[in-house]
Scaffold this active site. Structure first.
Site, PDB file in Angstrom:
ATOM      1  N   GLU A 147      43.899  93.448  27.926  1.00 37.37           N
ATOM      2  CA  GLU A 147      44.141  94.084  29.214  1.00 37.37           C
ATOM      3  C   GLU A 147      45.166  95.213  29.172  1.00 37.37           C
ATOM      4  O   GLU A 147      45.100  96.119  29.981  1.00 37.37           O
ATOM      5  CB  GLU A 147      44.599  93.029  30.225  1.00 37.37           C
ATOM      6  N   SER A 174      36.862  33.371  63.094  1.00 36.05           N
ATOM      7  CA  SER A 174      37.702  32.275  62.589  1.00 36.05           C
ATOM      8  C   SER A 174      38.888  32.725  61.765  1.00 36.05           C
ATOM      9  O   SER A 174      39.691  31.894  61.360  1.00 36.05           O
ATOM     10  CB  SER A 174      36.860  31.325  61.741  1.00 36.05           C
TER      11      SER A 174
END
Lengths: 770, 165
Positions: free
Chosen positions: A208, A488
């Site tokens: 780059e 229950s």
């Protein structure tokens, strides 16, 4: 602040120097004249232009510095599961360990050399662990040898300390299970310039900006070279921007392509270079650069890209992988290795060639790297997280202490209690049982859904949370939000209330299960048993074990609804009940699975209320400890009546409603449990606990229609499959002092003999707490 | 002032002794040959040593923030040990000790009660139970609840008599 001042001083200094220089030149060239000052109109123009230029530049300068010196990025919070701790005696299979290692991105090789690699042969592992910063310690990378025997770890040895030392405890780094993203779904993992592999920087600079270390932010040569190259090729093949310019473009400016922007870019690049070192600029570049896309989420920076493409930390990548990352800088979608593997490979090899040309690597190194496959993981790591239901709970708990903005931007590291092994076993049990067993059992049992929560019995850490049979989908969060009648599951609260009155009730107190009616506001209520029969006088423990309704209602009315509601409160149920009805004794009240878990947690932990926790601690982005959610317990019931209740709940499994299913479990495991079924079989519940795990399971339909399953034929099947797969510790509870065993009709039954009730039974320092 | 000093010295004394004794006990238990070497406890042992070190560091530290950090560190190691063996009464006791030192009376008393629960009637833990009741006595005093302190002290004495007679 200080920095700004210094900077201004420097500028002023330079300005003074410039003026002095000008004066000197004037002195030299022209002899002094009497007339000190002669006005020229273009001087004024020059000054005005310089003034505007200067103020424009200084405006840009403020921008450049403000963003660079402040918090540069919003970082998502990272949420982790609990780490796998390896120690001798841990129940674990070799295959589960290797699965765990693979999910953490460890590489299986024949000769592990660096962190993140392991070797595995049957019952033996050699692992080089990664360093990781936890709340309590920074664990270093270690080379460990782990041996298995009978699906247990039989030895753990630390080989990193020269000799082979037995090591008591090795902790793998935790699995990432979620992120809380910033507003624009930006995601990154910050890397520091010191941690970046040299090959990566070499490759980046070679490709780059080969003059990066020599230019001042803008490279005239670079621009010329690019111009020539583009001119020759007749198209755009090379950009002339320096890395600094690229950074400015991405970091500060919009993507429009105008001359003004180009000029700004150049000025800002110069300013950036003026203020900051090459290292700082490069580090920022490496963290800013855009390297991929996953749905709405943008992949920024090399740290995250390493995870995203290779599921490994950046410092573990080899040359070929680093070259691939650099090849993405020019076009993350053009060279996307998952979509265009051929193109990506060619580009990667080009990067390697350029590196050779510039003398960064040898031709042999490049040759070796080129021979490597792309090595991209199929799955986009850190993209989709599998536990949305649990994450919702974590966020709920986080919101008590953190605001949304901080969660989305501060890069907090959140360590949770989730145990992936238990979670996965629970999910599998739920999915398999619902799809393959329960939905085929009864014609009505279609569109079944379920919820499951697993916690540690004594500490209340939420280890697993399963939502429905499609657990990956976020949506209606049943464990947290499904309010259902508990049936229950209510009964233990009634029997505990009785057993606390140990002078009146014990486990063999005969309770009347004969016909019973009672007047209520809506008329006369005659409670019925599930088998539609009456059983006469039955010992108290058996009434609970067999879940007889009539005797329970009679007992409950004897004790009083107020007392029982009070017991519910003490157990940890916070929901308000506007009015108390006798039908609540049979569980007409509605609770979520999470609330049921909190209620039973108090029983499973021996009478101590333990707040359920999903978070252990929080670190900031740099690993500094912020907060710890420590273990807190509060004695709500004396250990003795709880022990008796626990005995009765064990009988549920031996001779009661859970006996058929529990028969298929290993005999040595001692579990207490309770089934729950509601009117017309709308809800199937099961709560089971042993010395290690508490599990609450619910099965039903989202539309609350009957589905034909009882607690034992529905939820308990899932629980059983889950227990079989994780095989937790389940030893009998310890008999507290003050309790004695007596043999009644050939059965050993515990009795409270100590007149002195516990300190914590609400009598002394805990009075008035609830 | 004087009383507080005295109390804190007493607390220090009990806790350091307790931590040292329990770590040694564990080491002995692991080393004794009639007991099949239960190596899982070696992980717990290592964590107890970590906790003990952090605790000692906390006692020496003068800066209140760092002091608290060291104690939390000790607590974190103990909680980690509990994840490996949640029924080990010694770990619960030490956690109670850390909270007592921090002046978190209520939590200390609860944790000591939990330790007693897991100790059950096992003669091996008689001494630990006496310690727990002493710890609860101090916690009750810390809360200014003299009834509770008296009761806890009685329990400690009764147990001690039963043990040493």
């Amino acid at each position: 602040m200080r920095r700004t001042k210094t900077f201004q001083n420097i500028r002023r200094g330079r300005a003074n120097y410039a003026t002095a220089g000008a004066r000197r030149r004037t002195l030299h060239r022209r002899p002094p004249r009497r007339r000190a000052f002669s006005f020229r109109w273009y001087w004024l123009l020059f000054i005005i232009i310089m003034f505007f230029c200067g103020s424009y530049v200084s405006e840009l300068d403020v921008q450049v510095r403000a963003k660079f010196e402040g918090q540069r990025w919003a970082l998502p919070a990272r949420v982790y599961a609990s780490p796998l701790e390896l120690y001798t005696g841990l129940r674990l299979t070799p295959s589960r360990l290797s699965k765990e290692l693979n999910e953490l991105g460890y590489q299986n090789t024949s000769a592990p050399k660096k962190a993140g690699e392991y070797w595995h042969n049957k019952n033996e592992f050699l692992i080089i662990t990664r360093a990781f910063k936890f709340w309590d310690a920074s664990d270093l990378s270690r080379t460990v040898q782990i041996r298995f025997a009978d699906n247990q770890i039989s030895s753990v040895r630390d080989l990193s300390h020269n000799g082979k030392r037995a090591s008591p405890l090795i902790r793998l780094e935790p699995k990432l299970i979620g992120k809380i993203y910033p507003a624009h779904n930006e995601d990154r993992i910050l890397v520091r310039s010191g941690e970046v592999p040299k090959h990566l920087i070499d490759a980046l600079i070679a490709m780059e900006d080969r003059n990066f270390y020599h230019h001042w932010g803008v490279s005239v040569m670079g621009m010329l070279r690019a111009f020539v190259a583009n001119f020759r090729a007749g198209k755009l093949v090379q950009g002339g921007s320096t890395l600094t310019q690229q950074l400015v473009k991405n970091f500060y400016l919009s993507s429009e392509r105008t001359l003004k922007r180009k000029i700004n870019e150049a000025i800002m690049a110069l300013l950036l270079e003026w203020h900051y070192s090459k290292d700082e600029i490069l580090e920022t570049y490496l963290n800013e650069v855009y390297l991929g896309q996953s749905g709405k989420r943008a992949i920024h920076g090399v740290g995250l890209a390493a995870r995203f493409y290779f599921n490994r930390p950046l410092n573990e990548l080899d040359l070929s992988q680093l070259a691939l990352l650099v090849s993405l800088v020019r076009g993350a979608s053009l060279y996307n290795p998952r979509k265009h593997p051929k193109r990506a490979l060619a580009r990667r090899n080009l990067v390697l060639d350029v590196m050779v040309k510039q003398g960064k690597i040898t031709a042999a190194e490049a040759q070796h790297a080129k021979a490597m496959p792309l090595g991209i993981t199929k799955k986009k790591s850190e993209s989709v997280f599998p536990y949305p239901a649990f994450m919702a709970l974590v966020r709920q708990q986080l919101h008590r202490d953190y605001n949304e903005e901080d969660l989305r931007s501060e890069g907090l590291q959140i360590f949770t209690t989730l145990n992936p092994l238990i979670q996965n076993a629970a999910e599998k049990a739920m999915e398999n049982a619902l799809k393959k067993k329960l939905e085929k059992k009864r014609p009505k049992a279609t569109n079944l859904e379920g919820a499951m929560i697993v916690t540690s019995s004594d500490q209340g850490e939420i280890l697993a949370m399963v939502n429905g049979k499609n657990t990956r989908y976020a949506g209606f969060n049943r464990p947290l939000e499904a309010k259902r009648q508990i049936g229950s599951l209510m009964k233990p609260a009634i029997f505990l209330t009785a057993l606390e009155q140990y002078q009146t009730y014990n486990l063999i107190t005969p309770l009347n299960d004969g016909p019973y009616k009672l007047k209520t506001k809506s008329g006369i209520w005659r409670p019925k048993n599930y088998d539609h029969r009456y059983h006469g006088y039955v010992p108290l423990y058996r009434v609970l074990a067999k879940s007889y309704n009539v005797a329970t209602v009679r007992l409950g009315m004897e004790l009083g609804l107020n007392k029982i509601t009070h017991t519910l409160r003490r157990l940890g149920v916070k929901r308000k009940f506007n009015r108390l009805y006798p039908s609540m004794l049979l569980g007409s009240i509605t609770l979520t699975p999470l609330e049921v878990t909190q209620m039973y947690q108090t029983i499973a932990s021996g009478g101590f209320r333990v707040p359920l926790r999903s978070i252990r601690n929080v670190l900031d982005r740099n690993g500094k400890p912020l907060q710890r959610y420590s273990l807190s317990i509060e004695e709500r019931f004396d250990a003795k009546p709880i022990f008796l209740l626990n005995y009765a709940l064990q009988q549920v499994m031996k001779e009661g409603t859970g006996r058929y299913v529990s028969r298929t479990l290993p005999k040595e495991l001692v579990f207490a449990g309770k089934t729950g079924t509601t009117n017309n079989y709308r809800d199937s519940w099961f709560v089971g606990f042993g010395s290690e795990l508490l599990t609450v399971t619910w099965v039903g339909r989202d539309d609350n229609k009957p589905m034909g399953l009882t607690g034992a034929s529905g939820a308990m099947i899932i629980w059983r499959d889950f227990i079989k797969s994780v095989h937790p510790n389940a030893t009998a509870p310890i008999t507290p002092s003050g309790v004695e065993w007596r043999n009644i009709d050939g059965k050993d039954i515990p009795f409270i003999v100590d007149e002195q009730m516990g300190m914590g039974s609400g009598s002394l320092f805990f009075a008035g707490m609830y | 002032m004087n009383q507080i000093n005295k109390k804190s010295i007493l607390i220090k004394f009990i806790l350091i002794i307790t931590l040292i004794v329990t770590v040694e006990n564990l080491a002995l238990a692991a080393a004794s040959d009639y007991f099949k070497e239960d190596s899982s406890s070696s992980a717990v042992k290592a964590l107890l040593i970590d906790a003990s070190n952090a605790y000692k560091r906390g006692m020496q530290e003068t800066d209140p923030v760092k002091k608290n950090q060291a104690f939390e560190q000790a607590a974190a190691s103990l909680e980690r040990a509990l994840r490996i063996n949640p029924r080990q009464p010694t770990i619960w006791h030490n956690l109670a000790g850390v909270r007592l030192t921090q002046g978190d009376w209520m939590r200390a008393a609860n944790l000591a009660t939990k330790s007693n629960m897991h100790a059950g009637n096992d003669p091996k833990y008689y001494e630990l139970r006496i310690r727990n009741w002493m710890l609860i006595t101090l916690a009750c005093e810390g809360m200014g609840d003299m009834t509770c302190a008296r009761e806890a002290r009685n329990r400690a004495q009764n147990l001690a008599q039963a043990l040493y007679q």
